[in-house]
Motif scaffolding. Structure first.
Motif, mmCIF file in Angstrom:
data_model
loop_
_atom_site.group_PDB
_atom_site.id
_atom_site.type_symbol
_atom_site.label_atom_id
_atom_site.label_comp_id
_atom_site.label_asym_id
_atom_site.label_seq_id
_atom_site.Cartn_x
_atom_site.Cartn_y
_atom_site.Cartn_z
ATOM 1 N N MET A 234 0.705 -1.087 0.045
ATOM 2 C CA MET A 234 -0.131 0.050 0.225
ATOM 3 C C MET A 234 0.826 1.280 -0.019
ATOM 4 S SD MET A 234 -3.351 -0.668 2.327
ATOM 5 C CE MET A 234 -2.567 -0.553 3.755
ATOM 6 N N VAL A 235 1.962 1.247 0.996
ATOM 7 C CA VAL A 235 2.585 2.543 0.909
ATOM 8 C C VAL A 235 3.663 2.902 -0.418
ATOM 9 C CG1 VAL A 235 2.670 2.408 3.373
ATOM 10 C CG2 VAL A 235 4.551 1.354 2.415
ATOM 11 N N HIS A 236 3.607 1.607 -1.022
ATOM 12 C CA HIS A 236 4.562 2.016 -2.081
ATOM 13 C C HIS A 236 3.642 2.017 -3.545
ATOM 14 C CE1 HIS A 236 7.632 0.284 0.085
ATOM 15 N NE2 HIS A 236 8.263 1.219 -0.114
ATOM 16 N N THR A 237 2.545 2.194 -3.564
ATOM 17 C CA THR A 237 1.391 2.059 -4.603
ATOM 18 C C THR A 237 0.998 3.530 -4.920
ATOM 19 O OG1 THR A 237 0.533 0.018 -3.873
ATOM 20 C CG2 THR A 237 -0.885 1.528 -5.466
ATOM 21 N N ASP A 238 1.247 3.876 -6.196
ATOM 22 C CA ASP A 238 0.890 5.227 -6.690
ATOM 23 C C ASP A 238 -0.477 5.590 -6.756
ATOM 24 O OD1 ASP A 238 0.556 7.335 -9.112
ATOM 25 O OD2 ASP A 238 2.494 7.707 -7.915
ATOM 26 N N VAL A 239 -1.015 6.854 -6.235
ATOM 27 C CA VAL A 239 -2.548 7.199 -6.262
ATOM 28 C C VAL A 239 -2.947 6.818 -7.758
ATOM 29 C CG1 VAL A 239 -2.312 8.464 -4.236
ATOM 30 C CG2 VAL A 239 -2.138 9.566 -6.648
ATOM 31 N N GLN A 240 -2.099 6.851 -9.009
ATOM 32 C CA GLN A 240 -2.692 6.763 -10.024
ATOM 33 C C GLN A 240 -3.035 5.217 -10.645
ATOM 34 O OE1 GLN A 240 -3.256 9.437 -12.169
ATOM 35 N NE2 GLN A 240 -2.692 10.697 -10.425
ATOM 36 N N GLU A 241 -2.449 4.251 -9.746
ATOM 37 C CA GLU A 241 -2.515 2.885 -10.076
ATOM 38 C C GLU A 241 -3.827 2.426 -9.556
ATOM 39 O OE1 GLU A 241 0.546 0.258 -8.894
ATOM 40 O OE2 GLU A 241 1.953 1.950 -8.401
ATOM 41 N N GLU A 242 -4.504 1.260 -10.327
ATOM 42 C CA GLU A 242 -5.589 0.945 -10.113
ATOM 43 C C GLU A 242 -5.760 0.124 -8.757
ATOM 44 O OE1 GLU A 242 -9.692 0.205 -10.766
ATOM 45 O OE2 GLU A 242 -8.490 1.126 -12.140
ATOM 46 N N LYS A 243 -4.624 -0.508 -8.380
ATOM 47 C CA LYS A 243 -4.487 -1.204 -7.278
ATOM 48 C C LYS A 243 -4.684 -0.154 -5.972
ATOM 49 C CE LYS A 243 -3.081 -5.105 -4.916
ATOM 50 N NZ LYS A 243 -3.585 -6.552 -5.425
ATOM 51 N N TYR A 244 -4.628 1.323 -5.957
ATOM 52 C CA TYR A 244 -4.487 2.091 -5.122
ATOM 53 C C TYR A 244 -6.151 1.961 -4.647
ATOM 54 C CZ TYR A 244 -4.743 6.574 -2.688
ATOM 55 O OH TYR A 244 -4.838 7.557 -1.828
ATOM 56 N N HIS A 245 -6.994 2.256 -5.656
ATOM 57 C CA HIS A 245 -8.467 2.252 -5.326
ATOM 58 C C HIS A 245 -8.856 1.005 -4.712
ATOM 59 C CE1 HIS A 245 -8.519 5.883 -7.564
ATOM 60 N NE2 HIS A 245 -7.982 5.310 -8.557
ATOM 61 N N PHE A 246 -8.346 -0.131 -5.034
ATOM 62 C CA PHE A 246 -8.779 -1.442 -4.299
ATOM 63 C C PHE A 246 -8.502 -1.392 -2.928
ATOM 64 C CE2 PHE A 246 -6.769 -5.395 -2.436
ATOM 65 C CZ PHE A 246 -7.960 -6.198 -2.487
ATOM 66 N N PHE A 247 -7.121 -0.712 -2.679
ATOM 67 C CA PHE A 247 -6.917 -0.636 -1.170
ATOM 68 C C PHE A 247 -7.893 0.463 -0.317
ATOM 69 C CE2 PHE A 247 -2.327 -1.505 -2.603
ATOM 70 C CZ PHE A 247 -2.335 -2.923 -2.273
ATOM 71 N N ILE A 248 -8.121 1.463 -1.278
ATOM 72 C CA ILE A 248 -8.996 2.480 -0.335
ATOM 73 C C ILE A 248 -10.300 1.678 -0.226
ATOM 74 C CG2 ILE A 248 -10.375 4.422 -0.763
ATOM 75 C CD1 ILE A 248 -7.397 4.920 -0.033
ATOM 76 N N HIS A 249 -10.972 0.858 -1.092
ATOM 77 C CA HIS A 249 -12.048 0.316 -0.822
ATOM 78 C C HIS A 249 -11.982 -0.747 0.385
ATOM 79 C CE1 HIS A 249 -15.774 -1.671 -1.829
ATOM 80 N NE2 HIS A 249 -15.245 -2.790 -1.839
ATOM 81 N N ARG A 250 -10.890 -1.505 0.300
ATOM 82 C CA ARG A 250 -10.885 -2.543 1.414
ATOM 83 C C ARG A 250 -10.741 -1.778 2.661
ATOM 84 N NH1 ARG A 250 -12.684 -7.163 0.530
ATOM 85 N NH2 ARG A 250 -11.283 -7.898 2.344
ATOM 86 N N MET A 251 -10.024 -0.600 3.050
ATOM 87 C CA MET A 251 -9.924 0.288 4.068
ATOM 88 C C MET A 251 -11.093 0.664 4.724
ATOM 89 S SD MET A 251 -5.951 1.306 3.960
ATOM 90 C CE MET A 251 -6.104 1.924 5.640
ATOM 91 N N LYS A 252 -12.025 0.929 3.945
ATOM 92 C CA LYS A 252 -13.389 1.650 4.065
ATOM 93 C C LYS A 252 -13.896 0.604 5.021
ATOM 94 C CE LYS A 252 -14.310 4.650 0.396
ATOM 95 N NZ LYS A 252 -15.131 4.770 -0.884
ATOM 96 N N GLN A 253 -13.489 -0.812 5.134
ATOM 97 C CA GLN A 253 -14.135 -1.531 6.297
ATOM 98 C C GLN A 253 -13.928 -1.244 7.536
ATOM 99 O OE1 GLN A 253 -13.504 -5.972 5.552
ATOM 100 N NE2 GLN A 253 -12.384 -5.100 3.494
ATOM 101 N N ILE A 254 -13.073 -0.530 7.790
ATOM 102 C CA ILE A 254 -12.546 -0.290 9.113
ATOM 103 C C ILE A 254 -13.550 0.923 9.734
ATOM 104 C CG2 ILE A 254 -10.753 1.265 10.529
ATOM 105 C CD1 ILE A 254 -8.628 0.137 8.528
ATOM 106 N N TRP A 255 -13.804 1.843 8.901
ATOM 107 C CA TRP A 255 -14.582 2.989 9.234
ATOM 108 C C TRP A 255 -16.286 2.475 9.162
ATOM 109 C CZ3 TRP A 255 -10.860 4.887 11.343
ATOM 110 C CH2 TRP A 255 -9.645 4.879 10.653
ATOM 111 N N VAL A 256 -16.764 1.654 8.018
ATOM 112 C CA VAL A 256 -17.922 1.155 8.257
ATOM 113 C C VAL A 256 -18.311 0.303 9.256
ATOM 114 C CG1 VAL A 256 -19.467 -0.387 6.838
ATOM 115 C CG2 VAL A 256 -18.115 1.324 5.902
ATOM 116 N N GLN A 257 -17.414 -0.579 9.755
ATOM 117 C CA GLN A 257 -17.608 -1.628 10.684
ATOM 118 C C GLN A 257 -17.820 -0.869 11.928
ATOM 119 O OE1 GLN A 257 -14.950 -4.958 10.614
ATOM 120 N NE2 GLN A 257 -15.991 -5.542 8.585
#
Length: 61
Positions: free
Chosen positions: A35-58
């Motif tokens: 995650m810390v080495h993924t550029d914000v322009q990469e598709e994987k960045y959006h995947f990480f954001i989506h998965r981390m939203k679980q922290i706040w939703v739960q």
């Protein structure tokens, strides 16, 4: 907390013993490093954001 306990990573879903806890969720070392080495322009960045939203939703459910 037991250092050798296995926790389920909210990013990859695997059971790991090394990583970080954010609120009540766990992120393994490998996912954190990726995650810390993924550029914000990469598709994987959006995947990480989506998965981390679980922290706040739960937490706020």
């Amino acid at each position: 907390m037991d250092e050798h306990a296995h926790h389920t990573c909210i990013i990859c879903g695997e059971h790991k013993s090394e990583g970080i806890h954010i609120v009540s969720e766990f992120i393994c070392d490998a996912c954190e490093a990726e995650m810390v080495h993924t550029d914000v322009q990469e598709e994987k960045y959006h995947f990480f954001i989506h998965r981390m939203k679980q922290i706040w939703v739960q937490k706020n459910a």
